[in-house]
Design a protein around this motif. Structure first.
Motif, PDB file in Angstrom:
ATOM      1  N   LEU A  40       0.826  -1.205   0.000  1.00  0.00           N
ATOM      2  CA  LEU A  40       0.000   0.000   0.000  1.00  0.00           C
ATOM      3  C   LEU A  40       0.862   1.258   0.000  1.00  0.00           C
ATOM      4  O   LEU A  40       0.528   2.247  -0.677  1.00  0.00           O
ATOM      5  CB  LEU A  40      -0.925  -0.016   1.215  1.00  0.00           C
ATOM      6  N   SER A  41       1.955   1.218   0.749  1.00  0.00           N
ATOM      7  CA  SER A  41       2.880   2.358   0.734  1.00  0.00           C
ATOM      8  C   SER A  41       3.495   2.545  -0.652  1.00  0.00           C
ATOM      9  O   SER A  41       3.647   3.673  -1.135  1.00  0.00           O
ATOM     10  CB  SER A  41       3.984   2.158   1.777  1.00  0.00           C
ATOM     11  N   GLY A  42       3.838   1.454  -1.317  1.00  0.00           N
ATOM     12  CA  GLY A  42       4.355   1.532  -2.679  1.00  0.00           C
ATOM     13  C   GLY A  42       3.325   2.061  -3.652  1.00  0.00           C
ATOM     14  O   GLY A  42       3.655   2.797  -4.595  1.00  0.00           O
ATOM     15  N   THR A  43       2.053   1.708  -3.440  1.00  0.00           N
ATOM     16  CA  THR A  43       0.981   2.222  -4.289  1.00  0.00           C
ATOM     17  C   THR A  43       0.864   3.735  -4.162  1.00  0.00           C
ATOM     18  O   THR A  43       0.659   4.451  -5.161  1.00  0.00           O
ATOM     19  CB  THR A  43      -0.353   1.555  -3.919  1.00  0.00           C
ATOM     20  N   VAL A  44       0.983   4.241  -2.938  1.00  0.00           N
ATOM     21  CA  VAL A  44       0.949   5.692  -2.729  1.00  0.00           C
ATOM     22  C   VAL A  44       2.085   6.375  -3.488  1.00  0.00           C
ATOM     23  O   VAL A  44       1.887   7.414  -4.140  1.00  0.00           O
ATOM     24  CB  VAL A  44       1.030   6.012  -1.222  1.00  0.00           C
ATOM     25  N   THR A  45       3.273   5.788  -3.431  1.00  0.00           N
ATOM     26  CA  THR A  45       4.421   6.365  -4.143  1.00  0.00           C
ATOM     27  C   THR A  45       4.192   6.388  -5.651  1.00  0.00           C
ATOM     28  O   THR A  45       4.479   7.393  -6.328  1.00  0.00           O
ATOM     29  CB  THR A  45       5.684   5.559  -3.826  1.00  0.00           C
ATOM     30  N   ILE A  46       3.647   5.302  -6.199  1.00  0.00           N
ATOM     31  CA  ILE A  46       3.394   5.239  -7.642  1.00  0.00           C
ATOM     32  C   ILE A  46       2.333   6.260  -8.046  1.00  0.00           C
ATOM     33  O   ILE A  46       2.475   6.952  -9.066  1.00  0.00           O
ATOM     34  CB  ILE A  46       2.966   3.812  -8.033  1.00  0.00           C
ATOM     35  N   TYR A  50       4.024   9.107 -10.486  1.00  0.00           N
ATOM     36  CA  TYR A  50       3.844   8.835 -11.913  1.00  0.00           C
ATOM     37  C   TYR A  50       2.453   9.229 -12.429  1.00  0.00           C
ATOM     38  O   TYR A  50       2.318   9.633 -13.577  1.00  0.00           O
ATOM     39  CB  TYR A  50       4.108   7.355 -12.201  1.00  0.00           C
ATOM     40  N   PHE A  51       1.433   9.095 -11.582  1.00  0.00           N
ATOM     41  CA  PHE A  51       0.095   9.498 -12.009  1.00  0.00           C
ATOM     42  C   PHE A  51      -0.262  10.906 -11.539  1.00  0.00           C
ATOM     43  O   PHE A  51      -1.334  11.415 -11.882  1.00  0.00           O
ATOM     44  CB  PHE A  51      -0.947   8.510 -11.497  1.00  0.00           C
ATOM     45  N   GLU A  52       0.599  11.488 -10.705  1.00  0.00           N
ATOM     46  CA  GLU A  52       0.431  12.870 -10.227  1.00  0.00           C
ATOM     47  C   GLU A  52      -0.902  13.066  -9.503  1.00  0.00           C
ATOM     48  O   GLU A  52      -1.586  14.071  -9.673  1.00  0.00           O
ATOM     49  CB  GLU A  52       0.551  13.865 -11.386  1.00  0.00           C
ATOM     50  N   VAL A  53      -1.281  12.075  -8.711  1.00  0.00           N
ATOM     51  CA  VAL A  53      -2.490  12.177  -7.898  1.00  0.00           C
ATOM     52  C   VAL A  53      -2.134  12.924  -6.622  1.00  0.00           C
ATOM     53  O   VAL A  53      -1.170  12.584  -5.929  1.00  0.00           O
ATOM     54  CB  VAL A  53      -3.067  10.795  -7.573  1.00  0.00           C
ATOM     55  N   VAL A  54      -2.918  13.963  -6.325  1.00  0.00           N
ATOM     56  CA  VAL A  54      -2.649  14.809  -5.168  1.00  0.00           C
ATOM     57  C   VAL A  54      -3.595  14.427  -4.041  1.00  0.00           C
ATOM     58  O   VAL A  54      -4.787  14.150  -4.283  1.00  0.00           O
ATOM     59  CB  VAL A  54      -2.812  16.304  -5.533  1.00  0.00           C
ATOM     60  N   VAL A 188       7.610   4.904 -19.019  1.00  0.00           N
ATOM     61  CA  VAL A 188       8.903   4.219 -19.139  1.00  0.00           C
ATOM     62  C   VAL A 188       9.659   4.289 -17.817  1.00  0.00           C
ATOM     63  O   VAL A 188      10.260   3.297 -17.367  1.00  0.00           O
ATOM     64  CB  VAL A 188       9.727   4.835 -20.282  1.00  0.00           C
ATOM     65  N   ASN A 189       9.630   5.459 -17.175  1.00  0.00           N
ATOM     66  CA  ASN A 189      10.322   5.597 -15.884  1.00  0.00           C
ATOM     67  C   ASN A 189       9.689   4.708 -14.815  1.00  0.00           C
ATOM     68  O   ASN A 189      10.390   4.137 -13.975  1.00  0.00           O
ATOM     69  CB  ASN A 189      10.287   7.055 -15.430  1.00  0.00           C
ATOM     70  N   MET A 190       8.353   4.589 -14.849  1.00  0.00           N
ATOM     71  CA  MET A 190       7.676   3.714 -13.888  1.00  0.00           C
ATOM     72  C   MET A 190       8.073   2.257 -14.105  1.00  0.00           C
ATOM     73  O   MET A 190       8.287   1.504 -13.138  1.00  0.00           O
ATOM     74  CB  MET A 190       6.158   3.877 -14.005  1.00  0.00           C
ATOM     75  N   CYS A 191       8.151   1.837 -15.366  1.00  0.00           N
ATOM     76  CA  CYS A 191       8.535   0.452 -15.651  1.00  0.00           C
ATOM     77  C   CYS A 191       9.976   0.165 -15.242  1.00  0.00           C
ATOM     78  O   CYS A 191      10.294  -0.955 -14.828  1.00  0.00           O
ATOM     79  CB  CYS A 191       8.345   0.164 -17.142  1.00  0.00           C
ATOM     80  N   GLU A 192      10.830   1.166 -15.353  1.00  0.00           N
ATOM     81  CA  GLU A 192      12.235   0.973 -15.005  1.00  0.00           C
ATOM     82  C   GLU A 192      12.504   1.124 -13.512  1.00  0.00           C
ATOM     83  O   GLU A 192      13.592   0.779 -13.047  1.00  0.00           O
ATOM     84  CB  GLU A 192      13.097   1.973 -15.782  1.00  0.00           C
TER      85      GLU A 192
END
Length: 267
Positions: A40-46, A50-54, A188-192
């Motif tokens: 869940l913490s990793g989901t918040v980071t993504i 990368y999705f720029e959710v505020v 691409v940055n998210m995949c890498e």
């Protein structure tokens, strides 16, 4: 020699079935809670990077608030099932032969039947709950698997120009557009990055932990059912022994009375 006999007696009195189920339950809950919390913490980071959710204001219920609620639920699950595992182990100890010999049959059969029936009902409810948790945990695993597969085939995905829209997953409102297309640099940055791969595998481990908890609940149901049947038979045996002892005492009293009458008649 006495120490060895004492160790053998203690090992013979261990409820191995309950012990195995408890170890499996603790392992599954620890795997689910630990990996689920970090996933869940990793989901918040993504979502933020990368999705720029505020994050919305405090009074608004958004995806970050839901993730925080899930984390608190995980804390409660870890504490609750630690206590529940201890209670089931204690119940297993009090239905073994060593404890029965130590305390006597009556103390076990007096309340053990009701306790076993209560634990069977409670464990069945938890079994259904963990089935629901397993099904719910499979949703993020499926979602991250699709994204991870797109990253593994990024050349094909770029040619098809596939986009990930968070509105499809209910993470943002309909009016808020948060897309990430395969041809973009952020995709691409998210995949890498390590966040996607780590979060995906953490959710897989959390799903495995929930499955292990389900198996532990099934094992507990078998153990508790066997214990309940044993306590039921012990209760019947106790009643039979009481009736038999009472009849033998009555026969002994009758025989003693007749012997005294014969002795008095002879004298």
């Amino acid at each position: 020699m006495r120490c060895f006999e004492c160790c053998v007696k203690c090992l013979g009195g261990l409820p191995y079935a309950s012990l195995f189920a408890t170890i499996l339950l603790y392992a599954g809950v620890a795997l689910f809670c630990g990996c689920g919390h970090e996933a869940l913490s990793g989901t918040v980071t993504i979502l933020q990077n990368y999705f720029e959710v505020v994050r919305a204001p405090v009074e608004t219920l958004d995806v970050f608030t839901m993730i925080d609620i899930f984390k608190y639920v995980i804390y409660g699950v870890a504490a609750a099932f630690f206590v529940y595992g201890v209670l089931l182990m204690v119940e297993g100890f009090f239905t073994t032969g060593a404890i029965r010999d130590l305390y006597g049959d009556f103390k076990i059969t007096a309340c053990g039947r009701c306790v076993s029936a209560w634990f069977i009902m409670l464990t069945y409810i938890f079994f259904l709950a963990w089935l629901g948790v397993t099904a719910f945990t499979s949703l993020p695993v499926f979602m991250y698997f699709n994204i991870w597969t797109m990253c593994q085939n990024i050349t094909v995905a770029e040619a098809a120009n596939v986009c990930l829209d968070l509105r499809q997953f209910g993470m943002v409102t309909i009016g808020e557009e948060r897309k990430l297309c395969t041809g973009s640099e952020k995709f691409v940055n998210m995949c890498e990055s390590n966040e996607l791969d780590m979060t995906f595998h953490l959710f897989v481990c959390a799903l495995a932990g929930a499955g292990a908890a389900v198996i532990a609940m099934v094992h507990y149901l078998m153990v508790l059912s066997a214990n309940w049947a044993y306590v039921k038979d012990a209760c019947r045996m106790q009643k039979y022994e009481d009736i038999k002892s009472k009849e033998e005492q009555e026969l002994h009293d009758i025989h003693s009375t007749r012997s005294k009458e014969r002795l008095n008649a002879y004298t």
